[in-house]
Design a protein around this motif. Structure first.
Motif, short mmCIF file in Angstrom:
data_model
loop_
_atom_site.label_atom_id
_atom_site.label_comp_id
_atom_site.label_asym_id
_atom_site.label_seq_id
_atom_site.Cartn_x
_atom_site.Cartn_y
_atom_site.Cartn_z
N ASN A 151 0.87 -1.18 0.00
CA ASN A 151 0.00 0.00 0.00
C ASN A 151 0.90 1.23 0.00
O ASN A 151 1.70 1.42 0.91
N ILE A 152 0.77 2.03 -1.04
CA ILE A 152 1.56 3.25 -1.17
C ILE A 152 0.60 4.41 -1.40
O ILE A 152 -0.07 4.47 -2.43
N GLY A 153 0.50 5.28 -0.43
CA GLY A 153 -0.36 6.44 -0.58
C GLY A 153 -1.82 6.10 -0.80
O GLY A 153 -2.53 6.81 -1.50
N GLY A 154 -2.27 4.97 -0.23
CA GLY A 154 -3.66 4.59 -0.38
C GLY A 154 -3.94 3.75 -1.61
O GLY A 154 -5.09 3.42 -1.89
N ASN A 155 -2.92 3.37 -2.35
CA ASN A 155 -3.09 2.52 -3.54
C ASN A 155 -2.34 1.21 -3.34
O ASN A 155 -1.31 1.17 -2.67
N ASN A 156 -2.83 0.15 -3.97
CA ASN A 156 -2.15 -1.14 -3.89
C ASN A 156 -1.30 -1.40 -5.11
O ASN A 156 -1.73 -1.16 -6.23
N TYR A 157 -0.13 -1.92 -4.87
CA TYR A 157 0.82 -2.19 -5.94
C TYR A 157 1.19 -3.67 -5.95
O TYR A 157 1.54 -4.23 -4.91
N PHE A 158 1.12 -4.28 -7.14
CA PHE A 158 1.45 -5.69 -7.34
C PHE A 158 2.57 -5.81 -8.37
O PHE A 158 2.78 -4.92 -9.19
N LYS A 159 3.23 -6.96 -8.35
CA LYS A 159 4.20 -7.25 -9.40
C LYS A 159 3.48 -7.84 -10.60
O LYS A 159 2.60 -8.68 -10.46
N LEU A 160 3.88 -7.42 -11.79
CA LEU A 160 3.23 -7.90 -13.00
C LEU A 160 3.37 -9.40 -13.16
O LEU A 160 2.44 -10.08 -13.58
N ARG A 161 4.53 -9.92 -12.83
CA ARG A 161 4.76 -11.36 -13.03
C ARG A 161 3.80 -12.17 -12.19
O ARG A 161 3.28 -13.20 -12.62
N ASP A 162 3.52 -11.71 -10.94
CA ASP A 162 2.59 -12.43 -10.08
C ASP A 162 1.17 -12.37 -10.64
O ASP A 162 0.44 -13.37 -10.65
N LEU A 163 0.77 -11.19 -11.12
CA LEU A 163 -0.57 -11.08 -11.69
C LEU A 163 -0.71 -11.93 -12.95
O LEU A 163 -1.75 -12.57 -13.17
N ALA A 164 0.33 -11.96 -13.77
CA ALA A 164 0.28 -12.76 -15.00
C ALA A 164 0.07 -14.24 -14.66
O ALA A 164 -0.71 -14.93 -15.31
N ALA A 165 0.77 -14.71 -13.62
CA ALA A 165 0.62 -16.11 -13.21
C ALA A 165 -0.78 -16.38 -12.70
O ALA A 165 -1.39 -17.41 -12.99
N ASP A 201 6.26 -19.64 -15.24
CA ASP A 201 6.27 -20.90 -14.50
C ASP A 201 5.10 -21.04 -13.52
O ASP A 201 4.99 -22.03 -12.81
N GLY A 202 4.24 -20.03 -13.48
CA GLY A 202 3.05 -20.11 -12.63
C GLY A 202 3.28 -19.78 -11.17
O GLY A 202 2.35 -19.84 -10.37
N LYS A 203 4.49 -19.41 -10.80
CA LYS A 203 4.78 -19.13 -9.40
C LYS A 203 4.32 -17.72 -9.02
O LYS A 203 4.46 -16.77 -9.78
N ILE A 204 3.74 -17.61 -7.82
CA ILE A 204 3.30 -16.32 -7.29
C ILE A 204 3.97 -16.12 -5.95
O ILE A 204 3.85 -16.97 -5.06
N ASP A 205 4.65 -15.01 -5.80
CA ASP A 205 5.31 -14.75 -4.52
C ASP A 205 4.29 -14.25 -3.50
O ASP A 205 3.51 -13.36 -3.80
#
Length: 464
Positions: A151-165, A201-205
């Motif tokens: 959470n940065i300044g009221g927004n959520n941030y994800f990694k693209l690779r995790d979302l793609a998986a 590879d389907g892995k999500i951190d």
């Protein structure tokens, strides 16, 4: 009295019928030499893909988007998200291909063919910010998925690779490909000019590292799919680098990859939906206007004021027209309808008689935001009787709380509400009626409340 109720029902029935952006960058690109191994390239992609957030993550309002700030409370675990690929390039912003990106790279764009990056809108994102892991659950098409997010300044941030998986195999499937020549990440989808499925590879951190982190604005170039058929266009997206990994905003990802983000504030759950019908329906909704200053509406009796698709960050004041008639035999009323509006700073109504202030079609109130009703003429509230034309509030949405020392009516055809600290439920008090009405009235200087079950056929039943 009957004529008075008729006016109430007529108004209530009328009411019940009524009804962006790419950003700046972040970390510096990592050195990508001709001797770098395929494993190094994959590691770079882990870093690179993480930076592609666009503006709009504030929903919400989203989600509440903003949603507002809906996705602002997503689960954030893995500060060191891609630690499983600890190549040196992973600690840079020079995005590199994801797992599976060592497949044949697409024909690189000539730098002269790449449009100039879109300038970030004002105010620009902070160069440095504090990132805090969040703990909201994320549900994708009905299935809970664990992520590391911030959470940065009221927004959520994800990694693209995790979302793609996580989105592999859905209507929002996408892949991340690193273009070494342009030092940019290409986001590819099933609808791109060169359709691409997920190759990772389907892995999500989902490793949570407690504590606040320093986040630096990312400068990684992203080539994203745009347009109806998603042709590739170069652009920058707002993201932040945290502990060497890039994270981007969830709601803007939804706009790029066509999924819908919703926020359940009570349950603290972020819902991602990839169903085409839901996505198209969401995309058809108008973008709400965000108003950061206090707003005042001066109503004119006999006319209707309509306000829709606005997020009010500060107090809204509605002043009834003094010409609104007290005599129930006359029909001159102040009217205002708020539709699909968000009130984060509260709302105050000032007036004495004959008005309908309506909240319909998805209106909502932020935490601590209430409706306050005040009399315009000192002492008039104690002289109002049930034979007078009341000023009324129509509740056509959830979460409405009304505080008043005036004589007013609160009506609903479905939703619960709170009036001066007491909760009222139509389902409990008047399940078979078309409307529930609760009227505040002074008797011997003490405020009392009259509950009525009202029908479209002008029927009236006292519930006390």
């Amino acid at each position: 009295m009957k004529k008075f109720i008729t006016f109430v029902l007529t108004a209530a029935m009328a009411v019940s019928a009524l009804g962006v952006t790419v950003f700046a960058d972040d970390a510096a690109p990592a050195d990508s030499t001709a001797t770098a191994s395929a494993e190094d390239d994959k590691a770079e992609a882990d870093k690179a893909d993480a930076e592609a957030p666009e503006e709009g993550d504030k929903a919400d309002a989203e989600t509440p988007a903003e949603g507002d700030k809906a996705d602002a409370e997503t689960p954030a675990e893995g500060d060191k998200a891609d630690a499983e690929t600890p190549a040196e390039s992973d600690k840079t912003d020079a995005a590199a291909p994801e797992d599976g990106d060592d497949m044949e790279d697409p024909e690189p764009l000539d730098a002269s063919d790449v449009p100039a990056p879109v300038e970030a809108p004002a105010p620009a994102p902070a160069e440095k910010a504090t990132a805090t892991p969040t703990s909201a659950k994320v549900v994708i098409d009905g299935k809970e998925v664990a992520f590391a997010a911030y959470n940065i300044g009221g927004n959520n941030y994800f990694k693209l690779r995790d979302l793609a998986a996580a989105l592999a195999g859905t209507n929002a499937e996408f892949d991340v490909v690193y273009d070494k020549e342009l030092k940019a990440i290409r986001l590819k989808t099933l609808s791109s000019a060169e359709p691409t499925v997920y190759t990772g590879d389907g892995k999500i951190d989902a490793t949570v590292v407690p504590g606040a982190k320093e986040a630096k604005l990312s400068t990684q170039r992203i080539i994203l799919p745009t347009g109806a058929w998603l042709d590739a266009t170069a652009a920058k997206l707002t993201g932040y680098n945290i502990d060497g990994y890039n994270y981007y905003k969830l709601r803007e990802a939804g706009e790029i990859f066509f999924f819908v983000v919703d926020w359940d504030k009570e349950a603290k759950v972020i819902t991602i939906t990839t169903d085409e019908d839901a996505v198209f329906a969401k995309n058809d909704e108008p973008v709400p206007e965000v108003v950061k200053d206090e707003q005042n509406y001066q109503l004119k009796a006999g006319e209707m004021t309509e306000v829709s698709n606005v997020i009010f960050e500060k107090m809204v004041t509605v002043t009834l027209d003094p010409a609104s008639t007290r005599d129930a035999a006359n029909e001159l009323r102040s009217n205002i309808d708020f539709s699909n509006c968000v009130f984060n700073g509260g709302l105050t109504v000032v007036g004495d008689f004959h008005a309908m202030v309506s909240f319909i079609n998805g209106c909502s109130f932020g935490e601590g935001s209430v409706i306050t009703f005040k009399e315009a003429t000192p002492g008039i509230a104690k002289k109002i009787t049930m034979d007078d034309n009341y000023a009324k509030i129509f509740v056509g949405c959830e979460g409405v709380t009304v505080n008043t020392e005036s004589a007013i009516g609160v009506l609903t055809n479905d939703f619960d509400f709170v009036l001066n600290g007491a909760a009222y439920s139509k389902a409990d008090l008047a399940p078979d009626a078309d409307y529930l009405g609760v009227y505040s009235l002074y008797e011997n200087d003490s405020m009392t409340y009259t509950k009525l079950a009202l029908g479209n056929d002008d029927s009236v039943k006292y519930l006390d």
